[in-house]
Design a protein around this motif. Structure first.
Motif, PDB file in Angstrom:
ATOM      1  N   ASN A 187       9.290 -19.947  31.500  1.00 51.69           N
ATOM      2  CA  ASN A 187      10.730 -19.893  31.215  1.00 51.69           C
ATOM      3  C   ASN A 187      11.014 -19.723  29.712  1.00 51.69           C
ATOM      4  N   ARG A 188       9.998 -19.350  28.959  1.00 51.55           N
ATOM      5  CA  ARG A 188      10.118 -19.083  27.515  1.00 51.55           C
ATOM      6  C   ARG A 188      10.570 -20.308  26.708  1.00 51.55           C
ATOM      7  N   ALA A 189      10.322 -21.502  27.223  1.00 52.76           N
ATOM      8  CA  ALA A 189      10.627 -22.699  26.444  1.00 52.76           C
ATOM      9  C   ALA A 189       9.704 -22.816  25.234  1.00 52.76           C
ATOM     10  N   VAL A 190       8.505 -22.229  25.348  1.00 50.17           N
ATOM     11  CA  VAL A 190       7.552 -22.223  24.232  1.00 50.17           C
ATOM     12  C   VAL A 190       6.961 -20.818  24.114  1.00 50.17           C
ATOM     13  N   THR A 191       6.959 -20.291  22.903  1.00 52.45           N
ATOM     14  CA  THR A 191       6.349 -18.986  22.635  1.00 52.45           C
ATOM     15  C   THR A 191       5.398 -19.124  21.458  1.00 52.45           C
ATOM     16  N   PHE A 192       4.182 -18.622  21.639  1.00 50.23           N
ATOM     17  CA  PHE A 192       3.178 -18.689  20.573  1.00 50.23           C
ATOM     18  C   PHE A 192       2.581 -17.304  20.348  1.00 50.23           C
ATOM     19  N   ASN A 193       2.521 -16.896  19.098  1.00 51.08           N
ATOM     20  CA  ASN A 193       1.933 -15.606  18.737  1.00 51.08           C
ATOM     21  C   ASN A 193       0.826 -15.818  17.714  1.00 51.08           C
ATOM     22  N   LEU A 194      -0.239 -15.072  17.861  1.00 50.23           N
ATOM     23  CA  LEU A 194      -1.362 -15.139  16.927  1.00 50.23           C
ATOM     24  C   LEU A 194      -1.838 -13.718  16.642  1.00 50.23           C
ATOM     25  N   ALA A 195      -2.051 -13.407  15.366  1.00 53.66           N
ATOM     26  CA  ALA A 195      -2.488 -12.062  15.000  1.00 53.66           C
ATOM     27  C   ALA A 195      -3.496 -12.135  13.862  1.00 53.66           C
ATOM     28  N   GLY A 196      -4.449 -11.235  13.898  1.00 53.58           N
ATOM     29  CA  GLY A 196      -5.392 -11.082  12.801  1.00 53.58           C
ATOM     30  C   GLY A 196      -5.294  -9.673  12.257  1.00 53.58           C
ATOM     31  N   PHE A 197      -5.575  -9.498  10.985  1.00 52.45           N
ATOM     32  CA  PHE A 197      -5.494  -8.163  10.399  1.00 52.45           C
ATOM     33  C   PHE A 197      -6.598  -7.959   9.372  1.00 52.45           C
ATOM     34  N   TRP A 198      -6.992  -6.716   9.226  1.00 46.46           N
ATOM     35  CA  TRP A 198      -8.015  -6.328   8.251  1.00 46.46           C
ATOM     36  C   TRP A 198      -7.714  -4.889   7.844  1.00 46.46           C
ATOM     37  N   THR A 199      -7.380  -4.692   6.587  1.00 42.11           N
ATOM     38  CA  THR A 199      -7.010  -3.366   6.089  1.00 42.11           C
ATOM     39  C   THR A 199      -7.819  -3.038   4.844  1.00 42.11           C
ATOM     40  N   GLU A 200      -8.365  -1.835   4.829  1.00 41.53           N
ATOM     41  CA  GLU A 200      -9.092  -1.328   3.656  1.00 41.53           C
ATOM     42  C   GLU A 200      -8.292  -0.168   3.062  1.00 41.53           C
ATOM     43  N   ILE A 201      -8.019  -0.224   1.755  1.00 36.96           N
ATOM     44  CA  ILE A 201      -7.225   0.809   1.087  1.00 36.96           C
ATOM     45  C   ILE A 201      -8.049   1.418  -0.041  1.00 36.96           C
ATOM     46  N   SER A 202      -8.092   2.729  -0.061  1.00 34.32           N
ATOM     47  CA  SER A 202      -8.749   3.448  -1.154  1.00 34.32           C
ATOM     48  C   SER A 202      -7.687   4.020  -2.094  1.00 34.32           C
ATOM     49  N   ASP A 203      -8.003   4.076  -3.386  1.00 30.18           N
ATOM     50  CA  ASP A 203      -7.081   4.610  -4.400  1.00 30.18           C
ATOM     51  C   ASP A 203      -5.729   3.898  -4.379  1.00 30.18           C
ATOM     52  N   TYR A 204      -5.783   2.580  -4.330  1.00 32.32           N
ATOM     53  CA  TYR A 204      -4.586   1.730  -4.343  1.00 32.32           C
ATOM     54  C   TYR A 204      -3.850   1.898  -5.675  1.00 32.32           C
ATOM     55  N   GLN A 205      -2.533   2.122  -5.623  1.00 34.65           N
ATOM     56  CA  GLN A 205      -1.762   2.343  -6.850  1.00 34.65           C
ATOM     57  C   GLN A 205      -1.187   1.041  -7.391  1.00 34.65           C
ATOM     58  N   THR A 206      -1.244   0.892  -8.716  1.00 29.66           N
ATOM     59  CA  THR A 206      -0.667  -0.279  -9.359  1.00 29.66           C
ATOM     60  C   THR A 206      -0.224   0.093 -10.776  1.00 29.66           C
ATOM     61  N   ALA A 207       0.624  -0.747 -11.371  1.00 30.71           N
ATOM     62  CA  ALA A 207       1.089  -0.530 -12.743  1.00 30.71           C
ATOM     63  C   ALA A 207       0.126  -1.208 -13.715  1.00 30.71           C
ATOM     64  N   ILE A 208      -0.328  -0.473 -14.699  1.00 32.09           N
ATOM     65  CA  ILE A 208      -1.270  -0.966 -15.694  1.00 32.09           C
ATOM     66  C   ILE A 208      -0.569  -1.047 -17.049  1.00 32.09           C
ATOM     67  N   THR A 209      -0.726  -2.164 -17.751  1.00 30.39           N
ATOM     68  CA  THR A 209      -0.240  -2.307 -19.121  1.00 30.39           C
ATOM     69  C   THR A 209      -1.442  -2.562 -20.014  1.00 30.39           C
ATOM     70  N   GLU A 210      -1.604  -1.738 -21.042  1.00 25.52           N
ATOM     71  CA  GLU A 210      -2.742  -1.919 -21.926  1.00 25.52           C
ATOM     72  C   GLU A 210      -2.364  -1.587 -23.365  1.00 25.52           C
ATOM     73  N   GLN A 211      -3.119  -2.171 -24.289  1.00 24.83           N
ATOM     74  CA  GLN A 211      -2.902  -1.914 -25.708  1.00 24.83           C
ATOM     75  C   GLN A 211      -3.632  -0.637 -26.114  1.00 24.83           C
ATOM     76  N   ILE A 212      -2.947   0.206 -26.904  1.00 27.94           N
ATOM     77  CA  ILE A 212      -3.569   1.425 -27.410  1.00 27.94           C
ATOM     78  C   ILE A 212      -4.549   1.041 -28.506  1.00 27.94           C
ATOM     79  N   ALA A 213      -5.750   1.523 -28.398  1.00 26.36           N
ATOM     80  CA  ALA A 213      -6.832   1.127 -29.318  1.00 26.36           C
ATOM     81  C   ALA A 213      -6.432   1.316 -30.775  1.00 26.36           C
ATOM     82  N   ASN A 214      -6.761   0.288 -31.566  1.00 22.39           N
ATOM     83  CA  ASN A 214      -6.558   0.303 -33.021  1.00 22.39           C
ATOM     84  C   ASN A 214      -5.080   0.380 -33.423  1.00 22.39           C
ATOM     85  N   THR A 215      -4.179  -0.035 -32.516  1.00 19.89           N
ATOM     86  CA  THR A 215      -2.753  -0.082 -32.836  1.00 19.89           C
ATOM     87  C   THR A 215      -2.163  -1.377 -32.292  1.00 19.89           C
ATOM     88  N   VAL A 216      -0.880  -1.598 -32.601  1.00 11.13           N
ATOM     89  CA  VAL A 216      -0.171  -2.751 -32.034  1.00 11.13           C
ATOM     90  C   VAL A 216       0.758  -2.289 -30.912  1.00 11.13           C
TER      91      VAL A 216
END
Length: 203
Positions: free
Chosen positions: A1-30
């Motif tokens: 009668n749907r008095a109790v509902t339980f859900n369970l899930a597992g996941f596994w994802t592999e990503i190649s060439d994942y994009q992200t924002a990079i912040t870095e200092q330019i060599a020999n400068t400020v």
């Protein structure tokens, strides 16, 4: 009668060439530069579960929890964290957690209502809702700086009101961050020594 509902899930994802924002200092400068770059490999795996219990038509409870292991599976040429720039300009973050993703999260909540009679031919109800969500410590920098570790925190919300059962009218008093928890949404360490933050909303 749907008095109790339980859900369970597992996941596994592999990503190649994942994009992200990079912040870095330019060599020999400020000067610094930010750009989008590709990370060779990222892996996301974990388990999610949720439970809903409704013993009556007017009372219900729910709970959910998740474990997420999201790591750089291949990132040997990452930008160095500001506090470790004396070691080198690059670091190997292979196996480290991705920024912005806590390992553990859970939510608890409940709803209740009670009849109040009728008004203008419409049935009235008094109702209440409360929920609490928590996340464990997570880092919010692409360089895994220790100054960007956001401590774990939990937020409670609540609402109480009167409504017509057909949904035409609803009058309520509510509060987000009910206990006025102080918390950070993000932290960011700069090479200049400054740590900036995005503060969570107060009550």
């Amino acid at each position: 009668n749907r008095a109790v509902t339980f859900n369970l899930a597992g996941f596994w994802t592999e990503i190649s060439d994942y994009q992200t924002a990079i912040t870095e200092q330019i060599a020999n400068t400020v000067n610094f530069r930010q750009y989008i770059a590709n990370i060779p490999g990222v892996r996301s795996r974990g388990v999610e579960a949720d439970l809903v219990a409704a013993p009556t038509d007017r009372i219900s409870f729910y709970a959910s929890a998740a474990y997420a292991d999201t790591t750089y599976s291949d990132y040997p040429n990452a930008p160095q964290a500001p506090e470790r720039l004396n070691l080198s300009g690059k670091q190997d973050l292979t196996g480290e957690q991705l920024p912005g993703v806590p390992k553990f999260t859970y939510t608890l909540g409940g709803d209740a209502s009670a009849p109040l009679g009728a008004l203008g031919g419409r049935d009235l109800s008094l109702y209440a809702h409360a929920d609490y969500s928590h996340r464990s410590t997570f880092n919010t920098s692409s360089s895994d700086s220790r100054y960007a570790d956001v401590p774990g925190f939990g937020i409670a919300n609540a609402r109480i009101g009167i409504r017509t059962d057909d949904g035409l009218f609803d009058l309520s008093i509510w509060a987000r961050n009910l206990f006025d928890k102080d918390y950070f949404q993000t932290l960011s360490a700069q090479n200049t020594g400054i740590v900036t933050a995005l503060i969570g909303e107060p009550r």
